[in-house]
Design an enzyme around this catalytic site. Sequence first.
Site, mmCIF file in Angstrom:
data_model
loop_
_atom_site.group_PDB
_atom_site.id
_atom_site.type_symbol
_atom_site.label_atom_id
_atom_site.label_comp_id
_atom_site.label_asym_id
_atom_site.label_seq_id
_atom_site.Cartn_x
_atom_site.Cartn_y
_atom_site.Cartn_z
ATOM 1 N N GLY A 1 0.910 -1.245 -0.024
ATOM 2 C CA GLY A 1 0.174 -0.229 0.051
ATOM 3 C C GLY A 1 0.960 1.328 0.106
ATOM 4 O O GLY A 1 2.034 1.098 0.002
ATOM 5 N N ASN A 2 0.274 2.645 0.247
ATOM 6 C CA ASN A 2 0.985 3.495 0.308
ATOM 7 C C ASN A 2 0.311 4.398 1.644
ATOM 8 O O ASN A 2 -0.816 4.133 1.911
ATOM 9 C CB ASN A 2 1.055 4.456 -1.120
ATOM 10 C CG ASN A 2 -0.307 4.709 -1.511
ATOM 11 O OD1 ASN A 2 -1.135 5.169 -0.797
ATOM 12 N ND2 ASN A 2 -0.627 4.109 -2.670
#
Length: 403
Positions: free
Chosen positions: A210-211
Amino acid sequence: MGILAGKHVVLGVSGSIASYKIIELARQLTVAGALVDVILTEEATRFITPLTFQSLTYRPVYTEMWSTLENAAAHIKLGHDADVVVIAPATAHTIASIAAGFANNLILTTVLATGAPVLLAPAMETHMWHNPATADNVALLRRRGLQVMEPDEGMLASGMVGSGRLPEIGRIEAEIRALLGRGAGRMVGRKVVVTAGGTHEPLDPVRFIGNRASGQMGFALAEAARDEGAQVVLIAGQTSVPLPLGVEVVRVETASQMHDAVHAAIEDADLLIMNAAVADYRPAQMADHKMKKTEADLTIALERTTDILQSLVTVTQPIKVGFAAETNDLLRYAADKMRRKGLDAIVANDAVSSIGQSEIEVTLLTSDGGSQRLPRQPKPAAAQQILERVLHQWPDRLGRKTS
Ligand code: CTP
């Protein structure tokens, strides 16, 4: 300027233990530029004083129907001048009185006399809320076009737990903004699709790539469009701030789900704003069980996700606005992305100083070569300015629809 600036909000406060919470609502509306005229029922003055509201709104506060008003027609004047009438808290008694058409206090005459939208934020003990008399009154008011919010659930003053708490002040303010937007907004009749947050690409049932995207900027854009009266579809990936209200939310997890949701939503849309931090790569394989560690090193094979904007490169309706978050050569990369992805505009920003932060500095580039730099500011203010600029650029395609 926000939708509340210069708007006449009549805030009718009926008597409930939740009355004190409305002090904060009056303050927030005033800070946002609204002219807030508070009416207190006699019962409400037992819980809070007119002086409190007067000190926060800088305006007279109305309590007695006949003594405070200067002429015989004045009991309808507040309703006549209002852009929106809000009754919060709306007690069972006030709801019943409005349903019956009674006119024996200033809140009731204002509701009877106004042509403005009316919003009720109920607060009462849970049995009173669920009582068939109240339920029938609420249903009747909704049929007549008044907007009655659902109360919150939780611990009530009676000690009971249930439905009946005054809706959160933020929810009430969002409803007021949405109602005003539908009346006076510059994008009434337009549909805006906004993507926000980051995507999660699963490795196994418990892990993902993810980020750091929080969703704040996309949410602010969705709220700005909502406040202009647009119908907003917000396609939200993983986010870490509360969702906006008064917009349709479609939740997605992966880039692939976001791709499908965007394609479904843009069919009849006028504007697409792709703010989401969409993953460019995903694990080539998702394990169907939790991956266990082994003696060997782990190498994860990745594959490209579909580029959502690129998949729309030949689509000319809606107007497409992308984001470019870069760490270097910002404007050059952003302009290149706008060309490559066939965008009408792109919002360039520095990735490190904006992602997950509450403030942002952006430069808006348009496909006709235009460039406008906006100073570092809170994301809601930046969102309003971006939307303002886009509206200014395409007034015929994004402005209020008259028919
Ligand atoms: N975007 C998209 N689909 C993807 C990745 C990005 O639609 N799979 C959109 C983003 O929402 C954003 C714009 O494309 O509006 C630019 O995103 P960015 O990740 O900066 O662009 P990339 O083309 O992925 O370029 P880079 O090589 O810099 O990652």
